[in-house]
Design a protein around this motif. Structure first.
Motif, mmCIF file in Angstrom:
data_model
loop_
_atom_site.group_PDB
_atom_site.id
_atom_site.type_symbol
_atom_site.label_atom_id
_atom_site.label_comp_id
_atom_site.label_asym_id
_atom_site.label_seq_id
_atom_site.Cartn_x
_atom_site.Cartn_y
_atom_site.Cartn_z
ATOM 1 N N VAL A 1 2.385 5.993 -0.954
ATOM 2 C CA VAL A 1 1.626 7.009 -0.447
ATOM 3 C C VAL A 1 0.235 6.786 -0.198
ATOM 4 N N ARG A 2 -0.496 7.444 0.305
ATOM 5 C CA ARG A 2 -1.790 7.237 0.569
ATOM 6 C C ARG A 2 -2.899 7.396 -0.406
ATOM 7 N N ASP A 3 -3.737 6.616 -0.810
ATOM 8 C CA ASP A 3 -4.760 7.011 -1.651
ATOM 9 C C ASP A 3 -5.816 7.356 -0.720
ATOM 10 N N VAL A 4 -6.401 8.730 -0.852
ATOM 11 C CA VAL A 4 -7.491 9.167 -0.205
ATOM 12 C C VAL A 4 -8.571 9.797 -0.901
ATOM 13 N N SER A 5 -8.669 9.245 -2.272
ATOM 14 C CA SER A 5 -9.621 9.600 -3.169
ATOM 15 C C SER A 5 -10.973 9.079 -2.832
ATOM 16 N N GLY B 1 -9.533 11.979 -6.638
ATOM 17 C CA GLY B 1 -8.319 12.176 -7.689
ATOM 18 C C GLY B 1 -7.225 12.537 -6.432
ATOM 19 N N CYS B 2 -7.516 12.500 -5.314
ATOM 20 C CA CYS B 2 -6.545 13.152 -4.288
ATOM 21 C C CYS B 2 -5.591 11.786 -3.757
ATOM 22 N N LEU B 3 -4.340 12.065 -3.473
ATOM 23 C CA LEU B 3 -3.459 11.097 -2.813
ATOM 24 C C LEU B 3 -2.794 12.078 -1.671
ATOM 25 N N ARG B 4 -2.327 11.390 -0.836
ATOM 26 C CA ARG B 4 -1.516 12.262 0.520
ATOM 27 C C ARG B 4 -0.033 11.447 0.418
ATOM 28 N N VAL B 5 0.718 12.426 0.700
ATOM 29 C CA VAL B 5 2.144 12.040 0.653
ATOM 30 C C VAL B 5 2.769 12.594 1.961
ATOM 31 N N SER B 6 3.306 11.795 2.799
ATOM 32 C CA SER B 6 4.150 12.290 3.857
ATOM 33 C C SER B 6 5.536 12.873 3.429
ATOM 34 N N LEU B 7 6.126 13.860 4.417
ATOM 35 C CA LEU B 7 7.441 14.212 3.923
ATOM 36 C C LEU B 7 8.535 13.056 4.790
#
Length: 351
Positions: free
Chosen positions: A313-317, A324-330
């Motif tokens: 996934v992508r660490d966008v923190s 604290g956020c991560l971004r996940v594609s479907l």
């Protein structure tokens, strides 16, 4: 000598860590049937590779215009939306006028501004990830930027900004670019305004609907605006293979794209619902083919642990407002299930 503005520029970064399940780049999960591969092989084998492609990409432009309900004269094509962002950054206003956009957002707006020596005017989003209208208006009054970029839905937050706020900002005589790369997943658009106004354009792309490797970006604008921007377009910027393959997919196999877009929208609702059941996991609303989530643990740690489980996934923190956020594609259902299972393992390991 390399100019100072280029030496100080940070290049765009992508996530390239090898993993079995790759949910980091907002690509459409799609498997092309043999009939599609056979048809593409036919058209590619007929390409005269010793010749330049159609400089206007006429046939591709016609089918794109048909799919989006516009006229070919309203369309300018780019080697990805990135190239079109660069053209807009060159074309709109004088270079001594700034470029304004909210943060966090797609980094190419700032990269293109910096490469041209234009002032970058960055306005942090509110806590709910909507535009801070008051701050936008204050900064516009002070700095008088020429152009504004709005990722709509916004990458990486996933939400669509308030239409009313965008229109209010535009009233300040700021040329507004609505980057609708994820339009197919939101259904929300400023297309009618782009076709009728001289201060608004819409960007679309084939990259998020299964054709990322072709690099075809789409600018839609009033004919007069499209004609002016087309003046800075590089010659033969859409390759022969990209033109013929994209045309086949949009003309003959568009139903496959629509089916997989619908699948992603269903998966978005399912996976976000499943994540909401996990203790300590927070998900954020999304109109795109990805969403943000956070846990009780540091994002970089969760990211590393997911990689151990072969899920990327992508660490966008590190971005402003996304601690604290991560971004996940479907992805495909089975890929999304693998992500859920991996996250559960990671959380259990960290507790």
């Amino acid at each position: 000598m390399i100019s100072k503005r280029i030496r100080e520029l940070s290049a765009y970064k992508t996530e390239t860590t090898p993993c079995k399940v790759k949910l980091s780049s907002n690509e459409l999960p799609i498997r092309f049937p043999e009939e599609v591969k056979k048809r593409i092989k036919e058209v590619v084998s007929s390409i005269p590779f010793n010749r330049y492609p159609d400089p206007q990409a006429t046939e591709l432009k016609e089918i794109i215009a048909l799919r989006f309900g516009v006229h070919p004269e309203n369309v300018v094509l780019g080697n990805g939306s990135d190239e079109l962002i660069q053209y807009l950054s060159i074309s709109i206003g004088e270079l001594n006028k700034g470029v304004i956009y909210p943060i966090p957002t797609f980094p190419m707006y700032g990269i293109c501004a910096s490469a041209l020596g234009r002032e970058k005017i960055e306005v942090p989003l509110q806590e709910d990830f909507d535009l801070d209208l008051e701050e936008f208006l204050s900064v516009i009054k002070e700095k008088a930027p020429a152009i504004a970029f709005f990722s709509y839905p916004n990458n990486p937050t996933g939400n669509c900004f308030s239409e009313e706020k965008i229109r209010r900002i535009r009233e300040e005589k700021v040329f507004s670019v609505l980057d609708e790369a994820y339009y197919h997943f939101s259904g929300k658009t400023f297309l009618k305004e782009a076709l009728s106004r001289e201060d608004t354009v819409v960007l679309r792309t084939l990259s998020k609907i299964g054709l990322a490797g072709l690099r075809v970006g789409i600018l839609i604008a009033k004919e007069e605006i499209a004609r002016e921007i087309n003046k800075v377009r590089l010659p033969f910027n859409i390759t022969y293979p990209s033109q013929v393959i994209a045309k086949v997919m949009l003309e003959e196999f568009y139903f496959l794209i629509e089916e997989h877009v619908s699948m992603v929208i269903r998966e978005r609702e399912r996976i976000m619902k499943e994540l909401s059941k996990l203790e300590g996991v927070k998900t954020y609303p999304s109109d795109a083919n990805f969403f943000l989530f956070s846990t009780a643990y540091p994002a970089d740690l969760v990211h590393k642990e997911l990689v151990k489980e072969e899920v990327l996934v992508r660490d966008v923190s590190y971005l402003p407002g996304l601690k604290g956020c991560l971004r996940v594609s479907l992805g495909f259902p089975e890929e999304n299930d693998a992500f859920l299972e991996a996250l559960q393992k990671v959380l259990k390991r960290l507790c």
